[in-house]
Design an enzyme around this catalytic site. Sequence first.
Site, PDB file in Angstrom:
ATOM      1  N   GLU A   1     -32.351 -32.911  41.630  1.00  0.00           N
ATOM      2  CA  GLU A   1     -32.061 -31.577  41.083  1.00  0.00           C
ATOM      3  C   GLU A   1     -32.056 -30.565  42.225  1.00  0.00           C
ATOM      4  O   GLU A   1     -32.955 -30.597  43.082  1.00  0.00           O
ATOM      5  CB  GLU A   1     -33.145 -31.229  40.060  1.00  0.00           C
ATOM      6  CG  GLU A   1     -32.963 -29.880  39.394  1.00  0.00           C
ATOM      7  CD  GLU A   1     -34.092 -29.621  38.387  1.00  0.00           C
ATOM      8  OE1 GLU A   1     -34.625 -30.593  37.796  1.00  0.00           O
ATOM      9  OE2 GLU A   1     -34.453 -28.446  38.204  1.00  0.00           O
TER      10      GLU A   1
ATOM     11  N   ASP B   1     -29.613 -26.721  38.658  1.00  0.00           N
ATOM     12  CA  ASP B   1     -30.544 -25.852  37.921  1.00  0.00           C
ATOM     13  C   ASP B   1     -30.286 -24.420  38.388  1.00  0.00           C
ATOM     14  O   ASP B   1     -29.514 -23.679  37.766  1.00  0.00           O
ATOM     15  CB  ASP B   1     -31.980 -26.307  38.170  1.00  0.00           C
ATOM     16  CG  ASP B   1     -33.017 -25.308  37.658  1.00  0.00           C
ATOM     17  OD1 ASP B   1     -32.658 -24.427  36.865  1.00  0.00           O
ATOM     18  OD2 ASP B   1     -34.204 -25.394  38.060  1.00  0.00           O
TER      19      ASP B   1
ATOM     20  N   ASP C   1     -36.942 -32.738  42.059  1.00  0.00           N
ATOM     21  CA  ASP C   1     -36.351 -31.398  41.977  1.00  0.00           C
ATOM     22  C   ASP C   1     -36.681 -30.730  43.307  1.00  0.00           C
ATOM     23  O   ASP C   1     -37.841 -30.391  43.563  1.00  0.00           O
ATOM     24  CB  ASP C   1     -36.939 -30.595  40.811  1.00  0.00           C
ATOM     25  CG  ASP C   1     -36.370 -29.181  40.765  1.00  0.00           C
ATOM     26  OD1 ASP C   1     -35.498 -28.859  41.595  1.00  0.00           O
ATOM     27  OD2 ASP C   1     -36.807 -28.393  39.891  1.00  0.00           O
TER      28      ASP C   1
ATOM     29  N   ARG D   1     -40.063 -24.030  31.626  1.00  0.00           N
ATOM     30  CA  ARG D   1     -40.235 -23.269  32.860  1.00  0.00           C
ATOM     31  C   ARG D   1     -41.622 -23.548  33.425  1.00  0.00           C
ATOM     32  O   ARG D   1     -42.513 -24.030  32.718  1.00  0.00           O
ATOM     33  CB  ARG D   1     -40.090 -21.756  32.601  1.00  0.00           C
ATOM     34  CG  ARG D   1     -38.755 -21.316  32.051  1.00  0.00           C
ATOM     35  CD  ARG D   1     -37.560 -21.789  32.817  1.00  0.00           C
ATOM     36  NE  ARG D   1     -37.502 -21.483  34.234  1.00  0.00           N
ATOM     37  CZ  ARG D   1     -36.667 -20.638  34.815  1.00  0.00           C
ATOM     38  NH1 ARG D   1     -35.787 -19.975  34.079  1.00  0.00           N
ATOM     39  NH2 ARG D   1     -36.645 -20.465  36.126  1.00  0.00           N
ATOM     40  N   SER D   2     -41.816 -23.162  34.675  1.00  0.00           N
ATOM     41  CA  SER D   2     -43.139 -23.402  35.269  1.00  0.00           C
ATOM     42  C   SER D   2     -44.195 -22.491  34.651  1.00  0.00           C
ATOM     43  O   SER D   2     -45.366 -22.837  34.594  1.00  0.00           O
ATOM     44  CB  SER D   2     -43.074 -23.233  36.783  1.00  0.00           C
ATOM     45  OG  SER D   2     -42.470 -22.005  37.113  1.00  0.00           O
TER      46      SER D   2
ATOM     47  N   GLN E   1     -40.100 -29.415  45.307  1.00  0.00           N
ATOM     48  CA  GLN E   1     -40.884 -28.776  44.245  1.00  0.00           C
ATOM     49  C   GLN E   1     -41.481 -29.759  43.229  1.00  0.00           C
ATOM     50  O   GLN E   1     -42.625 -29.597  42.800  1.00  0.00           O
ATOM     51  CB  GLN E   1     -39.987 -27.772  43.530  1.00  0.00           C
ATOM     52  CG  GLN E   1     -40.661 -26.987  42.434  1.00  0.00           C
ATOM     53  CD  GLN E   1     -39.689 -26.024  41.779  1.00  0.00           C
ATOM     54  OE1 GLN E   1     -39.411 -24.967  42.312  1.00  0.00           O
ATOM     55  NE2 GLN E   1     -39.171 -26.390  40.631  1.00  0.00           N
TER      56      GLN E   1
ATOM     57  N   GLU F   1     -47.253 -27.002  36.797  1.00  0.00           N
ATOM     58  CA  GLU F   1     -46.714 -27.797  35.692  1.00  0.00           C
ATOM     59  C   GLU F   1     -47.598 -28.985  35.363  1.00  0.00           C
ATOM     60  O   GLU F   1     -47.160 -29.946  34.734  1.00  0.00           O
ATOM     61  CB  GLU F   1     -45.298 -28.252  36.037  1.00  0.00           C
ATOM     62  CG  GLU F   1     -44.398 -27.057  36.272  1.00  0.00           C
ATOM     63  CD  GLU F   1     -42.928 -27.346  36.089  1.00  0.00           C
ATOM     64  OE1 GLU F   1     -42.541 -28.518  36.083  1.00  0.00           O
ATOM     65  OE2 GLU F   1     -42.181 -26.378  35.931  1.00  0.00           O
TER      66      GLU F   1
ATOM     67  N   LYS G   1     -37.392 -32.280  30.502  1.00  0.00           N
ATOM     68  CA  LYS G   1     -38.266 -32.104  31.668  1.00  0.00           C
ATOM     69  C   LYS G   1     -39.197 -30.941  31.350  1.00  0.00           C
ATOM     70  O   LYS G   1     -38.743 -29.805  31.256  1.00  0.00           O
ATOM     71  CB  LYS G   1     -37.391 -31.785  32.876  1.00  0.00           C
ATOM     72  CG  LYS G   1     -38.137 -31.422  34.129  1.00  0.00           C
ATOM     73  CD  LYS G   1     -37.154 -31.037  35.226  1.00  0.00           C
ATOM     74  CE  LYS G   1     -37.885 -30.504  36.421  1.00  0.00           C
ATOM     75  NZ  LYS G   1     -37.244 -29.323  36.990  1.00  0.00           N
TER      76      LYS G   1
ATOM     77  N   LYS H   1     -31.984 -24.399  30.476  1.00  0.00           N
ATOM     78  CA  LYS H   1     -33.168 -23.559  30.242  1.00  0.00           C
ATOM     79  C   LYS H   1     -32.711 -22.368  29.413  1.00  0.00           C
ATOM     80  O   LYS H   1     -32.011 -21.482  29.940  1.00  0.00           O
ATOM     81  CB  LYS H   1     -33.725 -23.067  31.568  1.00  0.00           C
ATOM     82  CG  LYS H   1     -34.358 -24.143  32.450  1.00  0.00           C
ATOM     83  CD  LYS H   1     -34.613 -23.582  33.831  1.00  0.00           C
ATOM     84  CE  LYS H   1     -35.534 -24.442  34.675  1.00  0.00           C
ATOM     85  NZ  LYS H   1     -35.546 -23.966  36.084  1.00  0.00           N
TER      86      LYS H   1
HETATM   87  C1  2PG Z   1     -37.394 -25.871  37.735  1.00  0.00           C
HETATM   88  C2  2PG Z   1     -38.454 -25.233  36.877  1.00  0.00           C
HETATM   89  C3  2PG Z   1     -39.235 -26.240  36.115  1.00  0.00           C
HETATM   90  P1  2PG Z   1     -39.200 -22.823  37.375  1.00  0.00           P
HETATM   91  O1  2PG Z   1     -37.154 -25.444  38.871  1.00  0.00           O
HETATM   92  O2  2PG Z   1     -36.723 -26.789  37.295  1.00  0.00           O
HETATM   93  O3  2PG Z   1     -39.690 -27.294  36.936  1.00  0.00           O
HETATM   94  O4  2PG Z   1     -39.268 -24.396  37.620  1.00  0.00           O
HETATM   95  O5  2PG Z   1     -39.457 -22.591  35.943  1.00  0.00           O
HETATM   96  O6  2PG Z   1     -40.225 -22.235  38.305  1.00  0.00           O
HETATM   97  O7  2PG Z   1     -37.800 -22.418  37.748  1.00  0.00           O
HETATM   98 MG    MG Z   2     -35.381 -26.843  39.071  1.00  0.00          MG
END
Ligand code: 2PG
Ligand code: MG
Length: 446
Positions: A299, A326, A256, A380-381, A176, A219, A402, A351
């Site tokens: 990650e 995560d 990640d 978040r994305s 990702q 992102e 991040k 997060k």
């Molecule tokens: C992640 C986040 C940010 P998402 O996986 O770490 O890169 O993505 O907000 O889509 O979970």
């Molecule tokens: Mg992640």
Amino acid sequence: MARIREVRAREVFDSRGQPTIEAEIVCDDGSSGRAMAPAGASRGVAEAQELRDHDSPRCNGRGVRQALERVRQIIAPALRGLPIDDQVGIDLRLLELDATPNKRRLGGNTLVAISLAAAHAAAHHLRLPLYVHLRSLARQSGYCCLPAGNGDYLLPLPMVNMISGGLHAGRNLQVQDFLIIPRQARSFAEAMEIVYHVHRILGQLLRSSGYEAYLVADEGGYGPKLRNNEEAIEVILQAIHRSDLHPGRDVVLALDLAASHFYRQGKYQLAPSNKDLDTAAMIELMLSWTNHYPIVSLEDPLAEEDWQGWKLLTQKLGARVQLIGDDLFATNLCRLRWGMGQGIANSILIKPNQAGTLTETLAVMREAQRAGYRLIVSARSGDTEESWLADLAVATGAGQIKVGCITRSERLAKYNQLLRIEEALGHQGQLARPFGDLFEPWTISQ
Ligand code: 2PG
Ligand code: MG
């Protein structure tokens, strides 16, 4: 002390053009604060659930009018009159009102917006910059900020997205995020400058190889249709070299993988190459990548339910690579405790909207820090133009942040806030160097 007079909420839009909730709190002395909820695309199963209008055709069921109704009918009357500086009291009230394990009644999106709006309003009332107020909340919660050498505050070292794949860029590459960390930077401003050069040269390299490098992914990173994951790593290494920087010494890499999202029936479908790997093969691949490339951080290299695999990977790599949970931990205290007990991972992504409230977020950070886990505060994305995440990272001395690439203003809102905070702090601030001493610097072999 000012008390809450009014709580309201509205539907606004996030960086992916999706509806999200913005909460606003006004106190009896006129001070006020507001905050919006970010939203992920690659979500962990244990995250606080979002409340969306799934039964309504409006905005494809992504609207948040139900959440607004719950604010009006349930939350606003219950918070009215509470002292604004009592963040824990406000958050506990929210949790009582929700009374579900995954926040499905009021929605994690609703709770995070209200909780952060309260923190903003308190900072406004106290006439303090948000990071100063959050710092005292962190201290009250027992979260003791990491030592910052001579400085009083630790600015986070950024982990910056260069190339996106997975759910953030149409799934061409399954990994990702391909990220860089300017590990030797002496200030946040210098870190940004290093990232600027690598990002610019990377764009040139991609374009000269015939790849698309004008459009950006969720992102802000490039989202080219590369042949495989290794090609993404290699083109970034080339960009670092061409920026007159030394990969491994000046700039290191992070990935990640968000592996839960390509894990099917016990197999990792790591397209476009390395298809259908079992856990052992996936671990071998991680060992080989971290041996061949200057990757210091992985990650979600394995799926959130692959606990046995995580355990093995941590035994093999945990002493030299930052292994971040995560989706694995979902900023959730129970999952973190369980994982720590099993010897799984050595770092956690933080997060706030996975947790729900600020108080729960700080509790997770405190627990992780006590166990010696590293903390990476993350956007978040689907994010917003707000910058509170930057304040949270500084307030808690988390050490790393991040928030995506250096394009797209919802990303820059955080980076630019960190530049402002660094300037305001002067000698009282210092950039964290989590890869300065703790991990063996990767020495380039070519
Ligand atoms: C992640 C986040 C940010 P998402 O996986 O770490 O890169 O993505 O907000 O889509 O979970
Ligand atoms: Mg992640």
